[in-house]
Design a protein around this motif. Structure first.
Motif, mmCIF file in Angstrom:
data_model
loop_
_atom_site.group_PDB
_atom_site.id
_atom_site.type_symbol
_atom_site.label_atom_id
_atom_site.label_comp_id
_atom_site.label_asym_id
_atom_site.label_seq_id
_atom_site.Cartn_x
_atom_site.Cartn_y
_atom_site.Cartn_z
ATOM 1 N N VAL A 28 0.680 -5.566 10.876
ATOM 2 C CA VAL A 28 1.285 -4.923 9.707
ATOM 3 C C VAL A 28 2.315 -5.864 9.092
ATOM 4 C CG1 VAL A 28 2.654 -2.983 8.865
ATOM 5 C CG2 VAL A 28 0.909 -2.612 10.626
ATOM 6 N N ILE A 29 2.114 -6.192 7.831
ATOM 7 C CA ILE A 29 3.029 -7.063 7.100
ATOM 8 C C ILE A 29 3.730 -6.210 6.046
ATOM 9 C CG2 ILE A 29 3.293 -9.191 5.787
ATOM 10 C CD1 ILE A 29 1.840 -9.600 8.503
ATOM 11 N N ALA A 30 5.040 -6.057 6.185
ATOM 12 C CA ALA A 30 5.829 -5.291 5.221
ATOM 13 C C ALA A 30 6.559 -6.259 4.294
ATOM 14 C CB ALA A 30 6.837 -4.395 5.943
ATOM 15 N N LEU A 31 6.684 -5.846 3.051
ATOM 16 C CA LEU A 31 7.447 -6.616 2.073
ATOM 17 C C LEU A 31 8.869 -6.088 2.019
ATOM 18 C CD1 LEU A 31 4.907 -6.554 -0.900
ATOM 19 C CD2 LEU A 31 5.245 -8.385 0.755
ATOM 20 N N ASN A 32 9.810 -6.943 1.717
ATOM 21 C CA ASN A 32 11.189 -6.500 1.504
ATOM 22 C C ASN A 32 11.290 -5.995 0.060
ATOM 23 O OD1 ASN A 32 13.894 -6.020 1.371
ATOM 24 N ND2 ASN A 32 14.536 -8.080 1.900
ATOM 25 N N GLY A 33 10.550 -4.925 -0.192
ATOM 26 C CA GLY A 33 10.507 -4.312 -1.515
ATOM 27 C C GLY A 33 9.830 -2.964 -1.425
ATOM 28 N N GLY A 34 9.918 -2.187 -2.485
ATOM 29 C CA GLY A 34 9.322 -0.857 -2.480
ATOM 30 C C GLY A 34 9.955 -0.010 -1.401
ATOM 31 N N THR A 63 3.881 -3.702 -4.593
ATOM 32 C CA THR A 63 4.783 -3.714 -3.449
ATOM 33 C C THR A 63 4.409 -2.567 -2.523
ATOM 34 O OG1 THR A 63 7.097 -4.003 -2.813
ATOM 35 C CG2 THR A 63 6.626 -2.315 -4.490
ATOM 36 N N ASP A 64 5.124 -2.401 -1.441
ATOM 37 C CA ASP A 64 4.844 -1.330 -0.491
ATOM 38 C C ASP A 64 5.217 0.023 -1.099
ATOM 39 O OD1 ASP A 64 4.158 -3.394 1.181
ATOM 40 O OD2 ASP A 64 5.886 -3.174 2.510
ATOM 41 N N VAL A 65 4.351 1.016 -0.888
ATOM 42 C CA VAL A 65 4.568 2.355 -1.461
ATOM 43 C C VAL A 65 4.378 3.427 -0.388
ATOM 44 C CG1 VAL A 65 3.885 1.672 -3.807
ATOM 45 C CG2 VAL A 65 2.154 2.528 -2.223
ATOM 46 N N GLU A 66 4.826 4.627 -0.701
ATOM 47 C CA GLU A 66 4.613 5.765 0.192
ATOM 48 C C GLU A 66 3.125 5.943 0.437
ATOM 49 O OE1 GLU A 66 6.824 7.611 1.753
ATOM 50 O OE2 GLU A 66 8.609 6.846 0.767
ATOM 51 N N ASP A 67 2.788 6.655 1.486
ATOM 52 C CA ASP A 67 1.394 6.909 1.837
ATOM 53 C C ASP A 67 0.648 7.561 0.682
ATOM 54 O OD1 ASP A 67 -0.882 7.124 3.568
ATOM 55 O OD2 ASP A 67 -0.409 9.241 3.782
ATOM 56 N N GLY A 68 -0.511 7.025 0.380
ATOM 57 C CA GLY A 68 -1.375 7.579 -0.659
ATOM 58 C C GLY A 68 -2.468 8.431 -0.039
ATOM 59 N N ALA A 78 1.378 -3.323 0.918
ATOM 60 C CA ALA A 78 0.596 -4.096 -0.046
ATOM 61 C C ALA A 78 -0.262 -5.170 0.622
ATOM 62 C CB ALA A 78 1.528 -4.727 -1.084
ATOM 63 N N LEU A 79 0.214 -5.752 1.721
ATOM 64 C CA LEU A 79 -0.533 -6.805 2.401
ATOM 65 C C LEU A 79 -1.415 -6.305 3.548
ATOM 66 C CD1 LEU A 79 2.164 -9.615 2.560
ATOM 67 C CD2 LEU A 79 0.029 -9.663 1.274
ATOM 68 N N SER A 80 -1.230 -5.062 3.960
ATOM 69 C CA SER A 80 -1.937 -4.580 5.153
ATOM 70 C C SER A 80 -2.735 -3.307 4.925
ATOM 71 C CB SER A 80 -0.928 -4.325 6.282
ATOM 72 O OG SER A 80 -0.175 -5.462 6.568
ATOM 73 N N SER A 81 -2.909 -2.893 3.688
ATOM 74 C CA SER A 81 -3.622 -1.647 3.394
ATOM 75 C C SER A 81 -4.652 -1.871 2.294
ATOM 76 C CB SER A 81 -2.644 -0.562 2.918
ATOM 77 O OG SER A 81 -1.650 -0.303 3.874
ATOM 78 N N GLY A 82 -5.667 -1.066 2.305
ATOM 79 C CA GLY A 82 -6.636 -1.066 1.211
ATOM 80 C C GLY A 82 -7.581 -2.255 1.212
ATOM 81 N N ASP A 83 -8.248 -2.421 0.090
ATOM 82 C CA ASP A 83 -9.287 -3.444 -0.050
ATOM 83 C C ASP A 83 -8.762 -4.879 -0.047
ATOM 84 O OD1 ASP A 83 -11.183 -1.435 -0.193
ATOM 85 O OD2 ASP A 83 -11.184 -1.401 -2.394
ATOM 86 N N THR A 84 -7.486 -5.051 -0.326
ATOM 87 C CA THR A 84 -6.931 -6.400 -0.385
ATOM 88 C C THR A 84 -6.016 -6.699 0.802
ATOM 89 O OG1 THR A 84 -5.156 -5.627 -1.819
ATOM 90 C CG2 THR A 84 -7.108 -6.579 -2.891
ATOM 91 N N SER A 85 -6.187 -5.952 1.898
ATOM 92 C CA SER A 85 -5.451 -6.215 3.125
ATOM 93 C C SER A 85 -5.731 -7.641 3.592
ATOM 94 C CB SER A 85 -5.890 -5.230 4.207
ATOM 95 O OG SER A 85 -5.345 -5.577 5.458
#
Length: 144
Positions: A28-34, A63-68, A78-85
């Motif tokens: 899991v890669i988190a951004l310092n944003g969102g 950027t990182d967002v709440e659970d969709g 943003a870096l670890s979820s969805g089609d562009t993980s």
């Protein structure tokens, strides 16, 4: 990870928001944003080879967002979820491998870095050893 210095910040949760750009916890890669941090870090997914990226795009940053709407209740990183993980999971071998995307990170300090994820395993085959390459690039507004 602070991209400007290339140094690992020991504990991003305890660190000053201006010190770190990416928090890496296993895959899991988190951004310092969102929702993951107050530093304003954003990322754009680039569909070009790492070597071909000479400057940052003007738009397309997320950027990182709440659970969709998905099957879990985790933050959508943003870096670890969805089609562009950054990774793909193989259910047969239970292994992770980079998907081959290149990303441009807009950092806390306002710099831009292209970054590519290369591996999740060390030479001994142990997991949790994320290996990346990254390089500072000019912003598109800087004539790139």
């Amino acid at each position: 990870l602070d991209l400007e210095t290339g140094e690992v910040v020991a504990d991003a949760e305890q660190a000053d928001a201006t010190v770190w750009d990416l928090s890496i916890r296993r895959y899991v890669i988190a951004l310092n944003g969102g929702v993951s941090g107050s530093g304003g870090v954003e990322v754009a997914v680039i569909e070009e080879a790492y070597e071909d990226i000479a400057s940052a795009p003007l738009e397309g940053y997320i950027t990182d967002v709440e659970d969709g709407p998905d099957s879990d209740e985790d933050i959508d990183h943003a870096l670890s979820s969805g089609d562009t993980s950054w990774y793909a999971y193989d259910q047969t071998s239970h292994t992770l491998s980079p998907q081959g995307f290149v990303y441009v990170i807009h950092t806390v300090e306002g710099s831009y870095f292209k970054i590519e994820f290369l591996d999740y395993y060390n030479e001994a085959g142990s997991s949790g050893h994320v290996r990346v390459r990254f390089q500072e690039i000019p912003g598109a507004d800087a004539g790139g």
